[in-house]
Design a protein around this motif. Structure first.
Motif, PDB file in Angstrom:
ATOM      1  N   LYS A   1      42.352  50.840  28.340  1.00  0.00           N
ATOM      2  CA  LYS A   1      43.246  51.952  28.026  1.00  0.00           C
ATOM      3  C   LYS A   1      44.495  51.849  28.914  1.00  0.00           C
ATOM      4  N   PRO A   2      45.570  52.523  28.545  1.00  0.00           N
ATOM      5  CA  PRO A   2      46.793  52.460  29.372  1.00  0.00           C
ATOM      6  C   PRO A   2      46.554  52.814  30.837  1.00  0.00           C
ATOM      7  N   GLU A   3      45.615  53.722  31.101  1.00  0.00           N
ATOM      8  CA  GLU A   3      45.354  54.107  32.501  1.00  0.00           C
ATOM      9  C   GLU A   3      44.679  52.995  33.312  1.00  0.00           C
ATOM     10  N   ASP A   4      44.282  51.930  32.677  1.00  0.00           N
ATOM     11  CA  ASP A   4      43.738  50.769  33.397  1.00  0.00           C
ATOM     12  C   ASP A   4      44.855  49.875  33.938  1.00  0.00           C
ATOM     13  N   SER A   5      46.090  50.173  33.595  1.00  0.00           N
ATOM     14  CA  SER A   5      47.228  49.395  34.087  1.00  0.00           C
ATOM     15  C   SER A   5      47.322  49.530  35.598  1.00  0.00           C
ATOM     16  N   ALA A   6      47.338  48.396  36.280  1.00  0.00           N
ATOM     17  CA  ALA A   6      47.358  48.354  37.750  1.00  0.00           C
ATOM     18  C   ALA A   6      47.373  46.885  38.159  1.00  0.00           C
ATOM     19  N   THR A   7      47.462  46.650  39.461  1.00  0.00           N
ATOM     20  CA  THR A   7      47.243  45.310  39.989  1.00  0.00           C
ATOM     21  C   THR A   7      45.811  45.228  40.500  1.00  0.00           C
ATOM     22  N   TYR A   8      45.096  44.194  40.101  1.00  0.00           N
ATOM     23  CA  TYR A   8      43.709  44.009  40.508  1.00  0.00           C
ATOM     24  C   TYR A   8      43.643  42.883  41.540  1.00  0.00           C
ATOM     25  N   LEU A   9      43.075  43.211  42.687  1.00  0.00           N
ATOM     26  CA  LEU A   9      43.008  42.289  43.815  1.00  0.00           C
ATOM     27  C   LEU A   9      41.570  41.840  44.045  1.00  0.00           C
ATOM     28  N   CYS A  10      41.427  40.584  44.366  1.00  0.00           N
ATOM     29  CA  CYS A  10      40.148  39.998  44.732  1.00  0.00           C
ATOM     30  C   CYS A  10      40.214  39.591  46.199  1.00  0.00           C
ATOM     31  N   ALA A  11      39.124  39.754  46.924  1.00  0.00           N
ATOM     32  CA  ALA A  11      39.101  39.368  48.336  1.00  0.00           C
ATOM     33  C   ALA A  11      37.726  38.844  48.697  1.00  0.00           C
ATOM     34  N   THR A  12      37.682  37.879  49.601  1.00  0.00           N
ATOM     35  CA  THR A  12      36.410  37.326  50.045  1.00  0.00           C
ATOM     36  C   THR A  12      36.220  37.560  51.535  1.00  0.00           C
ATOM     37  N   GLU A  13      34.974  37.734  51.921  1.00  0.00           N
ATOM     38  CA  GLU A  13      34.614  37.834  53.336  1.00  0.00           C
ATOM     39  C   GLU A  13      33.658  36.697  53.656  1.00  0.00           C
ATOM     40  N   GLY A  14      34.070  35.851  54.600  1.00  0.00           N
ATOM     41  CA  GLY A  14      33.200  34.790  55.078  1.00  0.00           C
ATOM     42  C   GLY A  14      32.951  34.988  56.542  1.00  0.00           C
ATOM     43  N   ASN A  15      33.339  34.007  57.332  1.00  0.00           N
ATOM     44  CA  ASN A  15      33.203  34.138  58.773  1.00  0.00           C
ATOM     45  C   ASN A  15      34.447  34.729  59.417  1.00  0.00           C
ATOM     46  N   THR A  16      35.414  35.101  58.576  1.00  0.00           N
ATOM     47  CA  THR A  16      36.661  35.699  59.046  1.00  0.00           C
ATOM     48  C   THR A  16      36.876  36.992  58.273  1.00  0.00           C
ATOM     49  N   PRO A  17      37.813  37.819  58.718  1.00  0.00           N
ATOM     50  CA  PRO A  17      38.115  39.028  57.945  1.00  0.00           C
ATOM     51  C   PRO A  17      38.579  38.708  56.528  1.00  0.00           C
ATOM     52  N   LEU A  18      38.680  39.729  55.717  1.00  0.00           N
ATOM     53  CA  LEU A  18      38.970  39.558  54.300  1.00  0.00           C
ATOM     54  C   LEU A  18      40.195  38.674  54.049  1.00  0.00           C
ATOM     55  N   VAL A  19      40.018  37.762  53.062  1.00  0.00           N
ATOM     56  CA  VAL A  19      41.135  36.960  52.565  1.00  0.00           C
ATOM     57  C   VAL A  19      41.409  37.434  51.147  1.00  0.00           C
ATOM     58  N   PHE A  20      42.631  37.875  50.892  1.00  0.00           N
ATOM     59  CA  PHE A  20      43.000  38.430  49.596  1.00  0.00           C
ATOM     60  C   PHE A  20      43.740  37.415  48.745  1.00  0.00           C
ATOM     61  N   GLY A  21      43.511  37.500  47.428  1.00  0.00           N
ATOM     62  CA  GLY A  21      44.377  36.830  46.483  1.00  0.00           C
ATOM     63  C   GLY A  21      45.643  37.645  46.280  1.00  0.00           C
ATOM     64  N   LYS A  22      46.590  37.087  45.510  1.00  0.00           N
ATOM     65  CA  LYS A  22      47.866  37.765  45.291  1.00  0.00           C
ATOM     66  C   LYS A  22      47.791  38.798  44.179  1.00  0.00           C
ATOM     67  N   GLY A  23      46.668  38.811  43.453  1.00  0.00           N
ATOM     68  CA  GLY A  23      46.469  39.847  42.453  1.00  0.00           C
ATOM     69  C   GLY A  23      46.880  39.452  41.049  1.00  0.00           C
ATOM     70  N   THR A  24      46.352  40.202  40.092  1.00  0.00           N
ATOM     71  CA  THR A  24      46.762  40.110  38.695  1.00  0.00           C
ATOM     72  C   THR A  24      47.323  41.462  38.303  1.00  0.00           C
ATOM     73  N   ARG A  25      48.558  41.443  37.805  1.00  0.00           N
ATOM     74  CA  ARG A  25      49.213  42.690  37.394  1.00  0.00           C
ATOM     75  C   ARG A  25      48.912  42.919  35.917  1.00  0.00           C
ATOM     76  N   LEU A  26      48.111  43.928  35.627  1.00  0.00           N
ATOM     77  CA  LEU A  26      47.666  44.223  34.270  1.00  0.00           C
ATOM     78  C   LEU A  26      48.478  45.367  33.684  1.00  0.00           C
ATOM     79  N   SER A  27      49.001  45.144  32.486  1.00  0.00           N
ATOM     80  CA  SER A  27      49.688  46.200  31.738  1.00  0.00           C
ATOM     81  C   SER A  27      48.969  46.384  30.416  1.00  0.00           C
ATOM     82  N   VAL A  28      48.561  47.610  30.126  1.00  0.00           N
ATOM     83  CA  VAL A  28      47.886  47.924  28.868  1.00  0.00           C
ATOM     84  C   VAL A  28      48.806  48.827  28.057  1.00  0.00           C
ATOM     85  N   ILE A  29      49.170  48.346  26.884  1.00  0.00           N
ATOM     86  CA  ILE A  29      50.164  49.038  26.066  1.00  0.00           C
ATOM     87  C   ILE A  29      49.465  49.831  24.966  1.00  0.00           C
ATOM     88  N   ALA A  30      49.850  51.082  24.822  1.00  0.00           N
ATOM     89  CA  ALA A  30      49.250  51.946  23.788  1.00  0.00           C
ATOM     90  C   ALA A  30      49.706  51.554  22.389  1.00  0.00           C
TER      91      ALA A  30
END
Lengths: 116, 108
Positions: free
Chosen positions: B79-108
């Motif tokens: 739905k349009p309200e799902d429009s946002a940037t979605y970030l993924c991050a991993t935790e290994g032996n160091t603090p969180l490492v983030f990806g740059k994200g996917t910017r999602l646009s949902v058009i009505a």
């Protein structure tokens, strides 16, 4: 609900000035993190606190950056002699336990810092 | 060095058009993979934690899955309200490492 609170929400300052950014974590969260988010970039880790100690400050970009945490709660990130490349959104997060404990981090809405 | 790569950078969907976002990672000793949603002017909002390959988590129209090398965030009938940037991050032996994200646009 009491989430992570950051202040100020926006800060505009002149190059060369010092700035202090504040983070108030969720009550009871022992771990606190600072990140920097620049346009088009991912979140960049700066420093991690467990209680009042900083076991990992590897992400601080230069000695102009410092942070402290007092009483196991509020943290302040200080940037001295600001430069234009310091312009970014500074995000704070807290979690119940520290790195390696699989606890999700909960973020504040950040401080948008602009250096003129 | 731990790395997280997200694709695509941007995705435009029609309302109801299901799709998937990808998060590829290389981490020493993965302890957890996290998905976040970020709205403009806001901090990231926690969605899911995945701990081991084969695990799945669901929340409303979102389902996250994990393999040994990547994670997918499946969006069903967005739905349009799902429009946002979605970030993924991993935790290994160091603090969180983030990806740059996917910017999602949902058009009505």
């Amino acid at each position: 609900g009491a989430g992570v609170s950051q202040s100020p929400s926006n800060k505009v300052t002149e190059k060369g000035k010092d700035v202090e950014l504040r983070c108030d974590p969720i009550s009871g969260h022992t771990a606190l993190y600072w990140y920097r988010q620049s346009l088009g970039q991912g979140l960049e880790f700066l420093i991690y606190f467990q209680g009042n100690s900083a076991p990992d400050k590897s992400g601080l970009p230069s000695d102009r950056f410092s942070a402290e945490r007092t009483g196991g709660s509020v943290s302040t990130l200080t940037i001295q002699r600001t430069q234009q490349e310091d312009s970014a959104v500074y995000l704070c997060a807290s979690s119940l336990a520290g790195t390696g404990n699989n606890q999700p981090q909960h973020f504040g809405d950040g401080t948008r810092l602009s250096i003129l | 060095e731990d790395q997280v790569t997200q694709s695509p950078e941007a995705l435009r969907l029609q309302e109801g058009e299901s799709s998937s976002l990808n998060c590829s990672y290389t981490v020493s000793g993965l302890r957890g993979l996290f998905w976040y949603r970020q709205d403009p002017g806001k901090g990231p909002e926690f969605l899911f934690t995945l701990y081991s390959a084969g695990e799945e988590k669901e929340k409303e129209r979102l389902k996250a899955t994990l393999t040994k090398k990547e994670s997918f965030l499946h969006i069903t009938a967005p739905k349009p309200e799902d429009s946002a940037t979605y970030l993924c991050a991993t935790e290994g032996n160091t603090p969180l490492v983030f990806g740059k994200g996917t910017r999602l646009s949902v058009i009505a």
